[in-house]
Design a protein around this motif. Structure first.
Motif, PDB file in Angstrom:
ATOM      1  N   ALA A  29       0.839  -1.208   0.000  1.00 18.38           N
ATOM      2  CA  ALA A  29       0.000   0.000   0.000  1.00 18.38           C
ATOM      3  C   ALA A  29       0.874   1.258   0.000  1.00 18.38           C
ATOM      4  O   ALA A  29       0.556   2.246   0.670  1.00 18.38           O
ATOM      5  CB  ALA A  29      -0.934  -0.009   1.196  1.00 18.38           C
ATOM      6  N   ARG A  31       2.488   4.727  -0.634  1.00 17.82           N
ATOM      7  CA  ARG A  31       1.925   6.006  -1.052  1.00 17.82           C
ATOM      8  C   ARG A  31       2.999   6.730  -1.850  1.00 17.82           C
ATOM      9  O   ARG A  31       4.019   7.159  -1.307  1.00 17.82           O
ATOM     10  CB  ARG A  31       1.465   6.787   0.167  1.00 17.82           C
ATOM     11  CG  ARG A  31       0.276   6.056   0.819  1.00 17.82           C
ATOM     12  CD  ARG A  31      -0.095   6.591   2.136  1.00 17.82           C
ATOM     13  NE  ARG A  31       0.973   6.439   3.106  1.00 17.82           N
ATOM     14  CZ  ARG A  31       0.926   5.636   4.173  1.00 17.82           C
ATOM     15  NH1 ARG A  31      -0.127   4.892   4.403  1.00 17.82           N
ATOM     16  NH2 ARG A  31       1.936   5.583   5.006  1.00 17.82           N
ATOM     17  N   GLU A  60      -2.819  -2.017  -4.405  1.00 19.33           N
ATOM     18  CA  GLU A  60      -3.001  -1.243  -3.163  1.00 19.33           C
ATOM     19  C   GLU A  60      -2.285   0.105  -3.184  1.00 19.33           C
ATOM     20  O   GLU A  60      -2.344   0.867  -2.220  1.00 19.33           O
ATOM     21  CB  GLU A  60      -2.485  -2.051  -1.966  1.00 19.33           C
ATOM     22  CG  GLU A  60      -3.358  -3.223  -1.590  1.00 19.33           C
ATOM     23  CD  GLU A  60      -2.784  -3.939  -0.379  1.00 19.33           C
ATOM     24  OE1 GLU A  60      -2.633  -3.295   0.675  1.00 19.33           O
ATOM     25  OE2 GLU A  60      -2.458  -5.128  -0.511  1.00 19.33           O
ATOM     26  N   GLN A  62      -1.256   3.876  -3.641  1.00 15.78           N
ATOM     27  CA  GLN A  62      -1.987   5.142  -3.639  1.00 15.78           C
ATOM     28  C   GLN A  62      -1.054   6.215  -4.169  1.00 15.78           C
ATOM     29  O   GLN A  62       0.147   6.190  -3.887  1.00 15.78           O
ATOM     30  CB  GLN A  62      -2.397   5.517  -2.228  1.00 15.78           C
ATOM     31  CG  GLN A  62      -3.435   4.569  -1.654  1.00 15.78           C
ATOM     32  CD  GLN A  62      -3.953   5.135  -0.345  1.00 15.78           C
ATOM     33  OE1 GLN A  62      -4.437   6.259  -0.298  1.00 15.78           O
ATOM     34  NE2 GLN A  62      -3.813   4.367   0.711  1.00 15.78           N
ATOM     35  N   CYS A  98      -7.367   5.792  -6.892  1.00 13.52           N
ATOM     36  CA  CYS A  98      -6.164   5.768  -6.044  1.00 13.52           C
ATOM     37  C   CYS A  98      -5.338   7.042  -6.192  1.00 13.52           C
ATOM     38  O   CYS A  98      -4.375   7.255  -5.473  1.00 13.52           O
ATOM     39  CB  CYS A  98      -5.313   4.531  -6.329  1.00 13.52           C
ATOM     40  SG  CYS A  98      -4.216   4.705  -7.740  1.00 13.52           S
TER      41      CYS A  98
END
Ligand code: F6R
Length: 242
Positions: A29, A31, A60, A62, A98
């Motif tokens: 995930a 970022r 996942e 972002q 996202c």
């Protein structure tokens, strides 16, 4: 600052893609702060190729954009949102939801900077920020003179930058005068920075950024303050380094 010089923009993009995907491996995930412009286009393509080759799931991920023009029509093909949907989201097969881009909508511009900063904070901060560099040393749209502590806010583009970006518009006068950009302080809060620069045209800005004094007159020099900044250059962009 870690500076890596490779033989071509393609090798630089491949190296950056490996670096970023290794982060996704440890943190699916992730970022990711994403830049627009010509420089990262091949990085996004290489990320897609490598993710497929090594079976790395990007579902996942972002993404947070660095900047956006103010006052373009919603959905305008020149908007950075549109650019990132085409060159990042579609290329990597990601869900458009996202991606968070600072809003350049005039109606809500007074609060757009704070709103964007909050979106970053709410997710726990940007893990890795991809950066290009302007021929005048800007990062994001932080033009020379921008405060090193600045946050996401509206800025006026310099004539130099409006000229550099004119190619994306049908007439040079169509380039917006204002933009909204992550501040230098915002950028420095990312856990790591990966800057890419290609070609002789960037050589002077790169030399000031990496070897010059830390100064608002070269906003990119602020990366020297960051403990985890990697600069990946082709030979042209590295040609003015000591
Ligand atoms: C892009 C951005 C700019 C560009 C810079 C270099 O989101 O914020 O700072 O990274 O203007 O642009 P290119 O890559 O087109 O030379």
């Amino acid at each position: 600052t870690e500076v890596v010089v490779v033989d071509s923009p393609d090798s630089a993009s491949a190296l950056a893609a490996e670096l970023i995907l290794s982060k996704v491996r440890t943190k699916p995930a992730l970022r990711l702060g994403v830049a627009t412009g010509a420089t990262p286009v091949s990085l996004y393509r290489q990320m897609a190729v490598l993710a497929k080759q090594f079976g790395i799931d990007l579902g996942e991920l972002q993404a947070y954009a660095l900047d956006e023009y103010v006052g373009l029509e919603p959905g305008s093909p020149q908007s950075f949102r549109h650019f990132l949907e085409e060159h990042f989201i579609e290329v990597l097969g990601l869900d458009p939801n996202c991606l968070v881009v600072p809003s350049g909508d005039v109606a809500t511009i007074a609060t757009a900077g704070d709103h964007f900063e909050k979106a970053i904070l709410d997710t726990g901060g940007i893990d890795c920020q991809i950066l290009g560099i302007g021929s005048n040393g800007h990062i994001g749209f932080n033009e020379p003179g921008s405060s090193l502590g600045s946050r996401t806010r509206v800025k006026t583009l310099t004539e130099n930058t409006r000229r550099d970006n004119g190619a994306y518009f049908s007439q040079p006068e169509d380039v917006p005068v204002h933009c909204i950009s992550q501040g230098i302080g915002t950028i420095l809060e990312a856990r790591s920075l990966v800057m890419l620069a290609f070609g002789d045209k960037k050589a002077e800005a790169v030399a000031s950024a990496v070897e010059g004094p830390i100064s608002a007159s070269c906003p990119a020099s602020a990366i020297q303050l960051h403990p985890h900044a990697t600069v990946i250059l082709d030979e042209g962009a590295a040609s003015r380094l000591e």
